[in-house]
Scaffold this motif. Structure first.
Motif, PDB file in Angstrom:
ATOM      1  N   PRO A   1      -6.951  -2.015   4.402  1.00 49.26           N
ATOM      2  CA  PRO A   1      -6.825  -1.036   3.319  1.00 49.26           C
ATOM      3  C   PRO A   1      -8.012  -1.129   2.354  1.00 49.26           C
ATOM      4  CG  PRO A   1      -4.769  -2.248   3.632  1.00 49.26           C
ATOM      5  CD  PRO A   1      -5.826  -2.967   4.419  1.00 49.26           C
TER       6      PRO A   1
ATOM      7  N   MET B   1      -6.068  -5.688   0.079  1.00 49.49           N
ATOM      8  CA  MET B   1      -6.923  -4.503   0.058  1.00 49.49           C
ATOM      9  C   MET B   1      -8.281  -4.935  -0.485  1.00 49.49           C
ATOM     10  SD  MET B   1      -6.218  -0.979  -2.176  1.00 49.49           S
ATOM     11  CE  MET B   1      -4.774  -0.373  -1.375  1.00 49.49           C
TER      12      MET B   1
ATOM     13  N   HIS C   1     -10.934   1.178   7.447  1.00 45.27           N
ATOM     14  CA  HIS C   1      -9.607   1.815   7.517  1.00 45.27           C
ATOM     15  C   HIS C   1      -9.116   1.854   8.972  1.00 45.27           C
ATOM     16  CE1 HIS C   1      -6.447   4.756   6.693  1.00 45.27           C
ATOM     17  NE2 HIS C   1      -6.940   5.491   7.674  1.00 45.27           N
TER      18      HIS C   1
ATOM     19  N   ASP D   1      -7.062   4.061   0.208  1.00 39.97           N
ATOM     20  CA  ASP D   1      -5.642   4.048  -0.141  1.00 39.97           C
ATOM     21  C   ASP D   1      -5.429   4.062  -1.646  1.00 39.97           C
ATOM     22  OD1 ASP D   1      -4.018   3.822   2.383  1.00 39.97           O
ATOM     23  OD2 ASP D   1      -5.474   2.231   2.714  1.00 39.97           O
TER      24      ASP D   1
ATOM     25  N   CYS E   1      -9.862   0.319  -1.318  1.00 42.06           N
ATOM     26  CA  CYS E   1      -9.818   1.010  -2.599  1.00 42.06           C
ATOM     27  C   CYS E   1     -11.233   1.487  -2.896  1.00 42.06           C
ATOM     28  CB  CYS E   1      -9.353   0.029  -3.688  1.00 42.06           C
ATOM     29  SG  CYS E   1      -9.272   0.746  -5.336  1.00 42.06           S
TER      30      CYS E   1
ATOM     31  N   ILE F   1      -5.955  -6.905  -4.755  1.00 42.92           N
ATOM     32  CA  ILE F   1      -7.183  -6.220  -4.335  1.00 42.92           C
ATOM     33  C   ILE F   1      -8.366  -7.124  -4.670  1.00 42.92           C
ATOM     34  CG2 ILE F   1      -8.607  -4.141  -4.527  1.00 42.92           C
ATOM     35  CD1 ILE F   1      -6.233  -2.600  -5.564  1.00 42.92           C
TER      36      ILE F   1
ATOM     37  N   VAL G   1       0.838  -1.206   0.000  1.00 43.64           N
ATOM     38  CA  VAL G   1       0.000   0.000   0.000  1.00 43.64           C
ATOM     39  C   VAL G   1       0.878   1.263   0.000  1.00 43.64           C
ATOM     40  CG1 VAL G   1      -1.756   1.261   1.297  1.00 43.64           C
ATOM     41  CG2 VAL G   1      -1.923  -1.231   1.054  1.00 43.64           C
TER      42      VAL G   1
END
Ligand code: KIV
Length: 269
Positions: A138, A116, A133, A181, A140, A87, A11
């Motif tokens: 994390p 993420m 968070h 992030d 997106c 992700i 990240v």
């Protein structure tokens, strides 16, 4: 090859790439063999997209995809990857029903191997982003054409043209404040995406959002020429690459060198 090509993408590393103006090359993957080829080709970020509902399962939209589907494909992909950041998409209805539900769903994807999770939308989603968070997950963001809202949009249509652009600018800033992030911008005018990219502190990853995003993402099947009704922002890299891995390498090279996407592969305001 630069030394940093061997570093695992994390990240904080994505932020360094943004700060240094180095483009992020991302693709979707759904199984281990394609994931391994992407890793060898130098892909920075692999997204297990809920697009799997359409390109793997044969649905017309992403709405039928379940959390179990996402966790299964995330685990398959994660087993094949060493360098790229992973992700995973939070599927429809796994983050709209309350913070605890969202935490459990995000946790399942992280335990399957994601680094993420990605959530579509803004507004009510902001609180969920901040909640995840704050718990070390994390996130997106994803704004513009968010496919889980295809019924509200009346189809897969370009978003943020004209005065509607202001709404997306506000959403991007609010998502950054809430703690995302990274931010996917899908099917939005190139000028708007460029402006958002300049003003938000987190890396933007565009799909149909012009060349000035911090990175690009495409659905793997589109890069391999399998989409017979491809939108304008799709390029068949297999034609140039000569092999599947060659296509992924050609994509990485085009993204890093700024040769993809062209203006013709982008949307005007
Ligand atoms: O599901 C997906 O593949 C995505 C990308 C198109 C950004 O969300």
């Amino acid at each position: 090859m630069r030394q940093t090509d061997h570093v695992s993408v994390t990240v904080p590393y994505l932020r360094i790439m943004k700060a240094e103006g180095r483009k992020i090359a991302a693709l979707t993957a759904y199984d281990v063999s394609f994931a391994q080829a992407m890793d060898r080709a130098g892909i920075d970020v692999v997204l297990i997209g809920d697009s799997l509902g359409m390109v793997v399962q044969g649905h017309k939209t992403t709405l039928p995809v379940s959390l179990a589907d996402m966790a299964y494909h995330t685990a398959c992909v994660a087993r094949g990857l060493e360098r790229p950041l992973i992700i995973a998409d939070m599927p429809f209805l796994t983050f709209q029903g309350g913070l605890e539900d969202a935490l459990r769903a995000a946790g399942a994807l992280m335990q399957a191997g994601a680094h993420m999770v990605k959530l579509e939308g803004a507004g009510p989603v902001l609180e969920t982003v901040a909640y995840l968070h704050a718990r070390g997950i994390p996130v997106c963001g994803h704004i513009g054409l968010t496919p889980q809202s295809v019924n509200a949009f009346g189809g897969f249509k370009v978003q943020g043209r004209g005065e509607r652009g202001g709404e997306l600018r506000v959403q991007a800033h609010k998502l950054a404040e809430a703690g995302v992030d990274a931010l996917v911008l899908e099917a939005v005018p190139a000028m708007l995406a460029a402006e958002i990219t300049r003003h938000v502190p987190v890396p933007t990853i565009g799909i149909g959002a012009g060349r000035d995003c911090d990175g690009q993402v495409l659905v793997m099947h589109d890069v391999l020429g399998l989409n017979t009704r491809a939108p304008r922002f799709v390029r068949d890299f297999l034609a140039h690459g000569g092999s599947i891995e060659g296509a992924f390498r050609a994509y990485v090279e085009a993204v890093r060198g700024g040769a993809f996407p062209t203006e013709a592969e982008s949307y005007a305001s």
